[in-house]
Design an enzyme around this catalytic site. Structure first.
Site, mmCIF file in Angstrom:
data_model
loop_
_atom_site.group_PDB
_atom_site.id
_atom_site.type_symbol
_atom_site.label_atom_id
_atom_site.label_comp_id
_atom_site.label_asym_id
_atom_site.label_seq_id
_atom_site.Cartn_x
_atom_site.Cartn_y
_atom_site.Cartn_z
ATOM 1 N N ASP A 37 -2.618 1.199 38.000
ATOM 2 C CA ASP A 37 -2.301 -0.135 38.521
ATOM 3 C C ASP A 37 -3.534 -0.702 39.226
ATOM 4 O OD1 ASP A 37 -0.929 -2.311 40.114
ATOM 5 O OD2 ASP A 37 0.835 -1.337 39.253
ATOM 6 N N PHE A 40 -2.417 -5.764 41.885
ATOM 7 C CA PHE A 40 -2.419 -7.231 42.016
ATOM 8 C C PHE A 40 -1.083 -7.691 42.601
ATOM 9 C CE2 PHE A 40 -1.697 -11.409 39.669
ATOM 10 C CZ PHE A 40 -2.241 -12.152 40.706
ATOM 11 N N GLY A 42 1.666 -5.231 42.529
ATOM 12 C CA GLY A 42 2.331 -3.994 42.931
ATOM 13 C C GLY A 42 1.700 -3.470 44.216
ATOM 14 N N VAL A 63 -6.209 -2.890 33.490
ATOM 15 C CA VAL A 63 -6.039 -2.576 32.061
ATOM 16 C C VAL A 63 -6.837 -3.503 31.136
ATOM 17 C CG1 VAL A 63 -3.773 -1.485 32.299
ATOM 18 C CG2 VAL A 63 -3.914 -3.955 31.830
ATOM 19 N N LYS A 95 -5.458 -12.390 29.816
ATOM 20 C CA LYS A 95 -6.318 -11.217 29.561
ATOM 21 C C LYS A 95 -5.534 -9.921 29.764
ATOM 22 C CE LYS A 95 -10.904 -12.840 30.894
ATOM 23 N NZ LYS A 95 -11.931 -12.701 31.945
ATOM 24 N N TYR A 149 1.611 -16.630 30.249
ATOM 25 C CA TYR A 149 2.502 -15.467 30.227
ATOM 26 C C TYR A 149 3.208 -15.365 28.873
ATOM 27 C CZ TYR A 149 6.223 -12.295 31.868
ATOM 28 O OH TYR A 149 7.095 -11.236 32.039
HETATM 29 P P1 NAD Z 1 5.477 -6.618 38.964
HETATM 30 O O1 NAD Z 1 4.568 -7.764 39.234
HETATM 31 O O2 NAD Z 1 6.239 -6.046 40.103
HETATM 32 O O3 NAD Z 1 4.689 -5.421 38.268
HETATM 33 C C1 NAD Z 1 3.550 -5.593 37.487
HETATM 34 C C2 NAD Z 1 2.552 -4.511 37.853
HETATM 35 O O4 NAD Z 1 1.393 -4.629 37.028
HETATM 36 C C3 NAD Z 1 2.053 -4.638 39.307
HETATM 37 O O5 NAD Z 1 2.083 -3.379 39.928
HETATM 38 C C4 NAD Z 1 0.642 -5.163 39.168
HETATM 39 O O6 NAD Z 1 -0.192 -4.812 40.248
HETATM 40 C C5 NAD Z 1 0.228 -4.540 37.851
HETATM 41 N N1 NAD Z 1 -0.850 -5.253 37.170
HETATM 42 C C6 NAD Z 1 -0.965 -6.592 36.960
HETATM 43 N N2 NAD Z 1 -2.097 -6.849 36.284
HETATM 44 C C7 NAD Z 1 -2.708 -5.643 36.048
HETATM 45 C C8 NAD Z 1 -3.911 -5.262 35.412
HETATM 46 N N3 NAD Z 1 -4.718 -6.173 34.858
HETATM 47 N N4 NAD Z 1 -4.235 -3.953 35.383
HETATM 48 C C9 NAD Z 1 -3.420 -3.020 35.946
HETATM 49 N N5 NAD Z 1 -2.267 -3.335 36.570
HETATM 50 C C10 NAD Z 1 -1.923 -4.635 36.614
HETATM 51 O O7 NAD Z 1 6.477 -7.105 37.812
HETATM 52 P P2 NAD Z 1 7.705 -6.353 37.135
HETATM 53 O O8 NAD Z 1 8.877 -7.221 37.298
HETATM 54 O O9 NAD Z 1 7.781 -4.948 37.578
HETATM 55 O O10 NAD Z 1 7.285 -6.429 35.604
HETATM 56 C C11 NAD Z 1 6.733 -5.303 34.925
HETATM 57 C C12 NAD Z 1 6.598 -5.619 33.459
HETATM 58 O O11 NAD Z 1 7.871 -5.948 32.905
HETATM 59 C C13 NAD Z 1 5.671 -6.793 33.172
HETATM 60 O O12 NAD Z 1 4.912 -6.522 32.024
HETATM 61 C C14 NAD Z 1 6.637 -7.928 32.906
HETATM 62 O O13 NAD Z 1 6.081 -8.885 32.048
HETATM 63 C C15 NAD Z 1 7.808 -7.199 32.263
HETATM 64 N N6 NAD Z 1 9.056 -7.948 32.444
HETATM 65 C C16 NAD Z 1 9.706 -7.964 33.652
HETATM 66 C C17 NAD Z 1 10.880 -8.693 33.789
HETATM 67 C C18 NAD Z 1 11.664 -8.729 35.071
HETATM 68 O O14 NAD Z 1 12.677 -9.434 35.138
HETATM 69 N N7 NAD Z 1 11.313 -8.003 36.108
HETATM 70 C C19 NAD Z 1 11.372 -9.431 32.710
HETATM 71 C C20 NAD Z 1 10.661 -9.416 31.502
HETATM 72 C C21 NAD Z 1 9.515 -8.653 31.392
#
Ligand code: NAD
Ligand code: UDP
Length: 325
Positions: A37, A40, A42, A63, A95, A149
């Site tokens: 991670d 950003f 998290g 990533v 990205k 997105y």
């Molecule tokens: P979140 O923002 O809590 O988690 C995303 C995590 O990715 C964070 O820990 C952040 O620091 C990390 N991150 C962001 N950019 C990064 C990078 N470039 N390199 C490494 N780490 C990076 O969001 P979430 O709700 O836990 O979502 C997780 C995944 O599930 C995402 O891909 C999101 O698109 C997908 N998703 C979530 C939902 C939902 O309702 N929660 C719905 C559809 C899809």
């Protein structure tokens, strides 16, 4: 679990809301978990309770840059998910989805690892088909504020299926619908966290538009169960597969439920509806039910909301965190 069943699992975005629950579940299943991670959206707090576990590691890494590790399975969850966060730096969001997918698919190709993509109901955009089935191609504005997105995630799906066709990679694509629960970020502007934090603080509940737009909310434990089952499906099942709870309600109904469950005196106020905000959203989960061993969401909205409210109460008490605006 016997050691030969222990898999080395990479979870990108593992310190986020969903990723941290996934890490927890995979450790409980006896696997060796590497959480990657860039923090950003998290936080280390989300995985602090796992740090003492001998089969858990955390690595700070973005990533969008290549990653060289040795694993058997990859869950690609890295990407900010709330509109406020993903629109904060839209170029980085695209990205993260696109370069992140290329890097993780490249890693999976070298290792011949299984790889699962956290895709989203946003690939359907503002849908004319209701409920949304996997065969529907969606209606996305490619140049609007949500496009970084939506289109990023659509391109990631394209990459997954091209790696599958071209390199016979073992892919899985989950289209996740609105999911909520403990460890959502209190200030990420998503509707469940916003309403709960506002209600607990006695601040106005902010409904965007007239509140007649709908969403269908899935509790995090149900979602994680579906994700783990999807990874375990035979190699010829790739998805995309919808994962979510089909129980649909309007945003106004959600506000009223949160007010009742928190016992809050907050009043409802309206704000302008953000551009391209989808009018309706409900997953058709027939495919998931059929392919994932009868998987179905089990946690009713009121029960899930109670657990989430308890989490935010503790968080706000402990940190004195500012309520979401
Ligand atoms: P979140 O923002 O809590 O988690 C995303 C995590 O990715 C964070 O820990 C952040 O620091 C990390 N991150 C962001 N950019 C990064 C990078 N470039 N390199 C490494 N780490 C990076 O969001 P979430 O709700 O836990 O979502 C997780 C995944 O599930 C995402 O891909 C999101 O698109 C997908 N998703 C979530 C939902 C939902 O309702 N929660 C719905 C559809 C899809
Ligand atoms: N929403 C709202 N008030 C808020 C936050 C969100 O009315 O304080 C609305 C938002 O306009 C959308 C719905 O709630 O119609 C879900 O928003 P969220 O950002 O949680 O998820 P998404 O739009 O990505 O489904």
């Amino acid at each position: 679990m016997r050691n030969d069943l222990r898999r080395r699992v990479l979870v990108t975005g593992g310190a986020g809301f969903l990723g941290s629950h996934l890490c927890e579940r995979l450790l409980a299943d006896g696997h060796d978990v590497l959480c990657v991670d860039n923090f950003f959206t998290g936080t280390k707090d989300n995985v602090a309770h796992l740090l003492g576990h001998s089969h858990f590691e955390v690595m700070r890494h973005d990533v969008t840059f290549p990653l060289y590790v040795e694993v058997d399975d990859i869950y690609n969850f890295a990407c900010p998910a709330s509109p406020i966060h993903y629109q904060h730096d839209p170029v980085q969001t695209t990205k993260t989805s696109v370069h992140g997918a290329i890097n993780m698919l490249g890693l999976a190709k070298r290792l011949r690892a299984r790889i699962l993509q956290a895709s989203t109901s946003e690939v359907y955009g503002d849908p004319e088909v209701h409920p949304q089935r996997e065969g529907y191609w969606g209606r996305v504005n490619p140049i609007g504020p949500r496009a970084c997105y939506d289109e990023g995630k659509r391109c990631a799906e394209t990459l997954f299926f091209d790696y599958w066709r071209q390199h016979r990679l073992r892919i899985k694509v989950a289209r996740i619908f609105n999911t909520y629960g403990p460890r959502m970020h209190p200030n990420d502007g998503r509707v469940v966290s916003n309403f709960i934090v506002q209600a607990l603080a006695g601040k106005p509940i902010t409904i965007y538009g007239d509140g007649r737009q709908t969403r269908s909310f899935c509790y995090v434990d149900d979602l994680i169960e579906g994700i783990v089952r999807l990874m375990g499906t035979p190699d010829d099942f790739t998805g995309p597969v919808n994962l979510g709870n089909p129980a649909e309600l309007t945003i106004r109904e959600l506000a009223e439920k949160v007010i009742t469950l928190t016992g809050s005196r907050s009043k409802i106020e309206t704000r302008p509806l953000p551009q391209d905000d989808p009018i309706q959203r409900q997953p058709d989960i027939a495919l998931a039910r059929a392919q994932l061993g009868g998987w179905t969401p089990r946690v009713a909205l009121e029960d899930g909301l109670r657990k989430t409210i308890a989490y935010f109460e503790a968080l706000l008490r402990g940190r004195g965190a500012a309520p979401a605006g």
